[in-house]
Design a protein around this motif. Structure first.
Motif, PDB file in Angstrom:
ATOM      1  N   VAL A  69       0.585  -1.637  -0.221  1.00 40.38           N
ATOM      2  CA  VAL A  69       0.140  -0.036  -0.137  1.00 40.38           C
ATOM      3  C   VAL A  69       0.945   1.191   0.349  1.00 40.38           C
ATOM      4  O   VAL A  69       1.812   1.558   1.141  1.00 40.38           O
ATOM      5  CB  VAL A  69      -0.904   0.434   1.348  1.00 40.38           C
ATOM      6  N   VAL A  70       0.978   2.493  -0.872  1.00 41.79           N
ATOM      7  CA  VAL A  70       1.756   3.084  -1.074  1.00 41.79           C
ATOM      8  C   VAL A  70       0.461   4.585  -0.546  1.00 41.79           C
ATOM      9  O   VAL A  70      -0.156   4.386  -1.206  1.00 41.79           O
ATOM     10  CB  VAL A  70       2.474   3.024  -2.552  1.00 41.79           C
ATOM     11  N   VAL A  71       1.754   5.214  -0.171  1.00 43.67           N
ATOM     12  CA  VAL A  71       1.092   6.482   0.443  1.00 43.67           C
ATOM     13  C   VAL A  71       0.874   7.516  -0.794  1.00 43.67           C
ATOM     14  O   VAL A  71       1.655   7.444  -1.028  1.00 43.67           O
ATOM     15  CB  VAL A  71       1.776   6.952   2.102  1.00 43.67           C
ATOM     16  N   VAL A  72      -0.222   7.903  -0.826  1.00 48.54           N
ATOM     17  CA  VAL A  72      -0.462   8.552  -2.418  1.00 48.54           C
ATOM     18  C   VAL A  72      -0.562  10.066  -1.404  1.00 48.54           C
ATOM     19  O   VAL A  72      -1.128  10.594  -0.251  1.00 48.54           O
ATOM     20  CB  VAL A  72      -1.895   8.574  -3.130  1.00 48.54           C
ATOM     21  N   SER A  73      -0.736  11.629  -1.672  1.00 44.69           N
ATOM     22  CA  SER A  73      -0.526  12.896  -1.960  1.00 44.69           C
ATOM     23  C   SER A  73      -2.024  13.154  -1.666  1.00 44.69           C
ATOM     24  O   SER A  73      -2.947  13.945  -1.017  1.00 44.69           O
ATOM     25  CB  SER A  73       0.393  13.502  -2.202  1.00 44.69           C
ATOM     26  N   ASP A  74      -3.222  12.607  -1.980  1.00 44.48           N
ATOM     27  CA  ASP A  74      -4.575  13.130  -2.781  1.00 44.48           C
ATOM     28  C   ASP A  74      -5.431  12.321  -2.437  1.00 44.48           C
ATOM     29  O   ASP A  74      -5.264  11.293  -3.274  1.00 44.48           O
ATOM     30  CB  ASP A  74      -4.190  13.732  -3.957  1.00 44.48           C
ATOM     31  N   PRO A  75      -6.344  12.416  -1.733  1.00 44.54           N
ATOM     32  CA  PRO A  75      -7.061  11.565  -1.428  1.00 44.54           C
ATOM     33  C   PRO A  75      -8.296  11.255  -2.256  1.00 44.54           C
ATOM     34  O   PRO A  75      -8.993   9.706  -2.957  1.00 44.54           O
ATOM     35  CB  PRO A  75      -8.292  11.572  -0.387  1.00 44.54           C
ATOM     36  N   ALA A  76      -8.165  11.867  -4.107  1.00 44.67           N
ATOM     37  CA  ALA A  76      -8.769  11.499  -5.124  1.00 44.67           C
ATOM     38  C   ALA A  76      -8.237  10.760  -5.475  1.00 44.67           C
ATOM     39  O   ALA A  76      -8.626   9.853  -6.415  1.00 44.67           O
ATOM     40  CB  ALA A  76      -8.729  12.581  -5.900  1.00 44.67           C
ATOM     41  N   GLU A  77      -7.115   9.629  -5.179  1.00 43.76           N
ATOM     42  CA  GLU A  77      -5.968   9.435  -5.424  1.00 43.76           C
ATOM     43  C   GLU A  77      -6.360   7.801  -5.181  1.00 43.76           C
ATOM     44  O   GLU A  77      -6.153   6.680  -5.912  1.00 43.76           O
ATOM     45  CB  GLU A  77      -4.774   9.328  -5.995  1.00 43.76           C
ATOM     46  N   LEU A  78      -7.008   7.659  -4.203  1.00 42.42           N
ATOM     47  CA  LEU A  78      -7.250   6.285  -3.400  1.00 42.42           C
ATOM     48  C   LEU A  78      -8.188   5.585  -4.054  1.00 42.42           C
ATOM     49  O   LEU A  78      -9.460   5.371  -4.638  1.00 42.42           O
ATOM     50  CB  LEU A  78      -7.926   6.341  -2.019  1.00 42.42           C
TER      51      LEU A  78
END
Length: 272
Positions: free
Chosen positions: A55-64
């Motif tokens: 699970v790679v941490v993203v910066s924008d919740p829209a990318e989840l």
């Protein structure tokens, strides 16, 4: 079947939540987001001190990715939290947030509470504010304890908290500031104390069937001032620096205050 979950916000509380979820057999964390560039791109399992889990941490919740539940562990202010909550609801996530002001928002934020409720209903999902306070310690637990008596005339709650494992969040309590610095920072809105007093009072009063005239949310004040240099974690304290803050939040009923002996006390909230 495992519950597919994403976590938004990987501060101290968000990481604790994620670590707990990783130990559960009925939950699968499929995504994580945080705006801190130091954690973006990292593997969540490694970030939490364990093995890589992909699970790679993203910066924008829209990318989840799509999931059953989004747990939001970001800010205490509901107006700011709503900027994250509403898009998640619109993407059909059920949302659980630690935002204190979301726990019982109908009195303090009626318009925003209605908007969140309407958005959740429109997309067939749910939104809930939950946490230790409000959520358990200063509303649900006291309400449960009132079952031991036939009549409740007043409620007094005092809470003391060890904040040593927290970092940036401590700035809102003014820890390490002198009394003068504390007052200046408070006037700039930088020292606000604990969020959620009004919401917890409202939840407790509603559970007891009390119709409060008002809830006074006073200013946070220094509670413990050092008389000699102190070294603590994560702060070192100068002589004359604040090591704790105190907040008193009385509820009003029938036009009388509950903060002086002999008054009709409805709800008195104190924390340090």
């Amino acid at each position: 079947m495992k519950n597919r979950t994403v976590v938004v916000g990987l501060g101290a509380t968000g990481r604790a939540i994620a670590s707990s979820l990783l130990r559960r057999a009925d939950v699968e964390i499929v995504g994580a987001a945080d705006r801190d560039p130091r954690v973006v791109g990292q593997d969540l399992g490694v970030l939490l001190g364990g093995l890589a889990n992909g699970v790679v941490v993203v910066s924008d919740p829209a990318e989840l990715p799509a999931a059953d539940l989004a747990i939001v562990a970001t800010v205490s202010d509901l107006h700011r939290a709503a900027d994250v909550l509403l898009p998640l609801l619109e993407r059909s996530y059920n949302v659980l947030s630690i935002c204190e002001e979301l726990a019982h928002p109908w009195r303090s934020h009626p318009d925003l509470a209605r908007r969140l409720d309407d958005t959740a209903k429109a997309h067939g999902v749910t939104v809930m504010g939950s946490g230790a306070n409000p959520g358990v310690l200063m509303d649900t637990l006291p309400l449960l304890l009132t079952a031991l008596t036939q009549r409740v005339e007043s409620v007094r709650i005092r809470r003391r908290t060890n904040m040593s494992r927290y970092g940036a969040i401590l700035s809102k309590f003014g820890l390490g500031l002198t009394v003068r610095e504390f007052a200046t920072a408070r006037s700039r809105g930088e020292v606000v104390g604990h969020h959620g007093f009004e919401q917890a009072i409202g939840a407790l009063a509603a559970g007891l069937g009390w119709d409060l005239d008002s809830v006074d949310v006073g200013e946070v004040e220094p509670a413990v001032v050092t008389t000699s240099p102190r070294v603590g974690r994560p702060h070192a304290y100068r002589t004359g620096a604040d090591r704790g803050c105190h907040s008193c939040r009385p509820g009003r009923a029938q036009g009388r205050r509950g903060d002086r002996p002999g008054d009709h006390v409805r709800v008195l909230r104190a924390g340090r």
